[in-house]
Write a protein that holds these residues in place. Structure first.
Motif, short mmCIF file in Angstrom:
data_model
loop_
_atom_site.label_atom_id
_atom_site.label_comp_id
_atom_site.label_asym_id
_atom_site.label_seq_id
_atom_site.Cartn_x
_atom_site.Cartn_y
_atom_site.Cartn_z
N GLU A 75 3.87 -12.22 -0.47
CA GLU A 75 4.28 -12.40 0.93
C GLU A 75 3.45 -13.54 1.49
O GLU A 75 2.22 -13.43 1.54
N HIS B 11 -4.81 -12.51 1.51
CA HIS B 11 -5.11 -11.77 2.73
C HIS B 11 -5.17 -10.27 2.50
O HIS B 11 -6.07 -9.60 2.97
N ALA C 236 7.23 -4.95 6.93
CA ALA C 236 8.20 -6.01 6.68
C ALA C 236 9.40 -5.54 5.86
O ALA C 236 10.43 -6.20 5.83
N LYS D 14 -13.80 -3.53 4.72
CA LYS D 14 -15.21 -3.17 4.46
C LYS D 14 -15.33 -1.79 3.81
O LYS D 14 -16.37 -1.44 3.28
N GLU E 196 -3.11 -2.51 2.25
CA GLU E 196 -1.97 -1.94 2.99
C GLU E 196 -1.36 -0.85 2.11
O GLU E 196 -1.21 -1.04 0.89
#
Ligand code: MC0
Length: 182
Positions: free
Chosen positions: A103, A127, A159, A170, A178
């Motif tokens: 993505e 990311h 999405a 962390k 996710e």
């Protein structure tokens, strides 16, 4: 007599090997997937939710058209059009990889959660990863108990039109994770 001693020695070597194998089996972490083999899950206590396949890897990019063109024209990938996902503050291009997806993410609106990331990583970068789960509410309850920070009050639609949550990087070895209900 010598023959008997040889047999005893061989038996004791074999017994040590079996012991080491059993210890190794106990130490080896097992993988538990809801799509995978049940034989792998024997050592893992039953829980109310299970981890599934890698759904996608997300890459934040400073220029969505350039990134789209790179995957399409340089690497020959099948890519989608730009899809705005305003509820998450991003525009997305999906890159099909067969067994999973990439993505490509770009900020949308002035409150985008990826703005800070792109300011720190001007050229863009990986990311987050997204892993499927079978029961997202059970996962949320369980992970909260385990003191893993969930980055929203409740699951949002992601999405792909399915409920998603994000776990604090962390608390996940430096990786934003996710979870998406399959
Ligand atoms: C469409 C949808 C979908 O797929 O369905 C999406 O993709 S939405 C994709 C966009 N949505 C999201 O990312 C939602 C979840 N994300 C968030 O809530 C936020 O972005 C956080 C992850 C909490 C980061 O927030 P923010 O940028 O304000 O905080 P910050 O810069 O102070 O970061 C705090 C610490 O986390 C680190 N950090 C920040 N973003 C990171 C990332 N993506 N991966 C690994 N580490 C990261 C920073 O370097 C910093 O570490 P140091 O303190 O050591 O410097």
């Amino acid at each position: 007599m010598e023959h008997v001693q040889k047999v005893v020695r061989s038996l004791s070597v074999a017994a040590r090997a079996v012991g080491a194998f059993i210890r190794l089996q106990t130490l080896t972490p097992t993988v538990r997937t809801f799509s995978g083999s049940h034989s792998l899950s024997q050592n893992v206590p039953e829980t109310l939710w299970n981890l599934g396949r890698l759904n996608h890897v997300a890459i934040a990019v400073p220029d969505l058209q350039m990134a789209k063109s790179f995957y399409k024209n340089m690497l020959g990938a099948q890519v989608s059009e730009v899809v705005p996902v305003p509820e998450h503050g991003v525009s997305v291009v999906f890159v099909e990889l067969g067994n999973t997806k990439l993505e490509l993410l770009h900020p949308l609106g002035d409150q985008s959660p990826i703005e800070g990331f792109l300011q720190k990583n001007k050229a863009g970068g990986m990311h987050h990863i997204c892993i499927e789960v079978d029961e997202i509410e059970a996962a949320v309850a369980d992970l909260k108990q385990k003191k893993i920070r969930i980055l929203s009050d409740k699951a949002k639609i992601g999405a792909h039109g399915k409920p998603v949550i994000f776990l604090h990087p962390k608390d996940c070895g430096g990786v934003l994770v996710e979870l998406e209900e399959a």
